[in-house]
Structure formats: structure tokens, C-alpha cells
Scaffold this active site. Structure first.
Site, PDB file in Angstrom:
ATOM      1  N   HIS A  64       0.768  -1.219  -0.008  1.00  0.00           N
ATOM      2  CA  HIS A  64       0.223  -0.103   0.032  1.00  0.00           C
ATOM      3  C   HIS A  64       0.938   1.081   0.029  1.00  0.00           C
ATOM      4  O   HIS A  64       0.581   2.209  -0.784  1.00  0.00           O
ATOM      5  CB  HIS A  64      -0.839  -0.056   1.258  1.00  0.00           C
ATOM      6  CG  HIS A  64      -1.909   1.228   1.048  1.00  0.00           C
ATOM      7  ND1 HIS A  64      -2.959   1.296   0.334  1.00  0.00           N
ATOM      8  CD2 HIS A  64      -1.950   2.043   2.075  1.00  0.00           C
ATOM      9  CE1 HIS A  64      -3.535   2.411   0.850  1.00  0.00           C
ATOM     10  NE2 HIS A  64      -3.060   2.731   1.635  1.00  0.00           N
ATOM     11  N   GLN A  66       4.028   1.484  -1.077  1.00  0.00           N
ATOM     12  CA  GLN A  66       4.602   1.714  -2.597  1.00  0.00           C
ATOM     13  C   GLN A  66       3.553   2.165  -3.568  1.00  0.00           C
ATOM     14  O   GLN A  66       4.057   3.082  -4.227  1.00  0.00           O
ATOM     15  CB  GLN A  66       5.280   0.223  -2.999  1.00  0.00           C
ATOM     16  CG  GLN A  66       5.772   0.460  -4.240  1.00  0.00           C
ATOM     17  CD  GLN A  66       7.156   1.088  -4.248  1.00  0.00           C
ATOM     18  OE1 GLN A  66       7.822   1.289  -3.234  1.00  0.00           O
ATOM     19  NE2 GLN A  66       7.352   1.834  -5.375  1.00  0.00           N
ATOM     20  N   HIS A  68       1.135   4.286  -2.865  1.00  0.00           N
ATOM     21  CA  HIS A  68       1.021   5.538  -2.340  1.00  0.00           C
ATOM     22  C   HIS A  68       2.177   6.236  -3.047  1.00  0.00           C
ATOM     23  O   HIS A  68       1.947   7.421  -3.707  1.00  0.00           O
ATOM     24  CB  HIS A  68       0.729   5.943  -1.099  1.00  0.00           C
ATOM     25  CG  HIS A  68      -0.547   5.886  -0.912  1.00  0.00           C
ATOM     26  ND1 HIS A  68      -1.441   6.856  -0.891  1.00  0.00           N
ATOM     27  CD2 HIS A  68      -1.363   4.795  -0.290  1.00  0.00           C
ATOM     28  CE1 HIS A  68      -2.717   6.595  -0.483  1.00  0.00           C
ATOM     29  NE2 HIS A  68      -2.542   5.272   0.040  1.00  0.00           N
TER      30      HIS A  68
END
Length: 92
Positions: A64, A66, A68
Site C-alpha cells: 500500500h 509503495q 501511494h
């Protein structure tokens, strides 16, 4: 966290440029870029650990984060282009 902060700051930069406040747009895009740098530091730390043979467990949170980061990078790059378009567009 920093990836999301970068995207939020980039959105604020676009909104400021749309309103004609290019000083604020420049300040927010600078903040967005700095947030990307901070996110990269965290990513680099983990990559360095893995390269040195340390076990770095991959969790859904890591994936998650990564996601973002990559979305933040793309969004900041696009925001810079949009801001430049607002700079050159004639006011209507």
C-alpha cells in the site's frame, strides 16, 4: 504517509494555480516534492536492508505504501505540468 501527503499538496498546488495564486502553487508543489523525497528515503532504507541480506517482510501495508509513493510521484509530475499550463493560459 509521505506519498499521500505529496498527492494532497499537489492537489492544493493545482487549486492555487487555478485561482491564479502562483506563489502558493509553487510553495505547495515544493512541499509535495519534499514529501516524495522523504518517502524515497524510507523506500531506500528498506531496499538497502534487503540488498545487504536482511530480511524485509513484505506486508499489505508495504504494498500500500509503495502504491501511494508511485501514485504521488506521478501526480506531482502531472501537477507541475498543469500549473505551467495555468501560468500561460490567458485569464478568461
Amino acid at each position: 504517509m509521505y506519498g499521500g501527503e505529496a498527492k494532497s499538496s499537489a492537489v492544493e498546488a493545482i487549486q492555487a494555480a487555478k485561482a491564479g495564486d502562483f506563489d502558493k502553487a509553487d510553495e505547495r508543489i515544493k512541499a509535495a516534492s519534499q514529501a516524495i523525497v522523504e518517502a524515497h528515503h524510507g523506500q531506500t532504507d528498506l531496499l538497502t536492508k534487503a540488498a545487504n541480506g536482511e530480511e524485509v517482510p513484505v506486508s499489505i501495508y508495504m504494498v500500500h505504501a509503495q502504491d501511494h509513493l508511485m501514485t504521488g510521484i506521478a501526480f506531482v509530475d502531472l501537477a507541475k505540468e498543469i500549473i505551467e499550463l495555468y501560468r500561460v493560459m490567458p485569464k478568461q
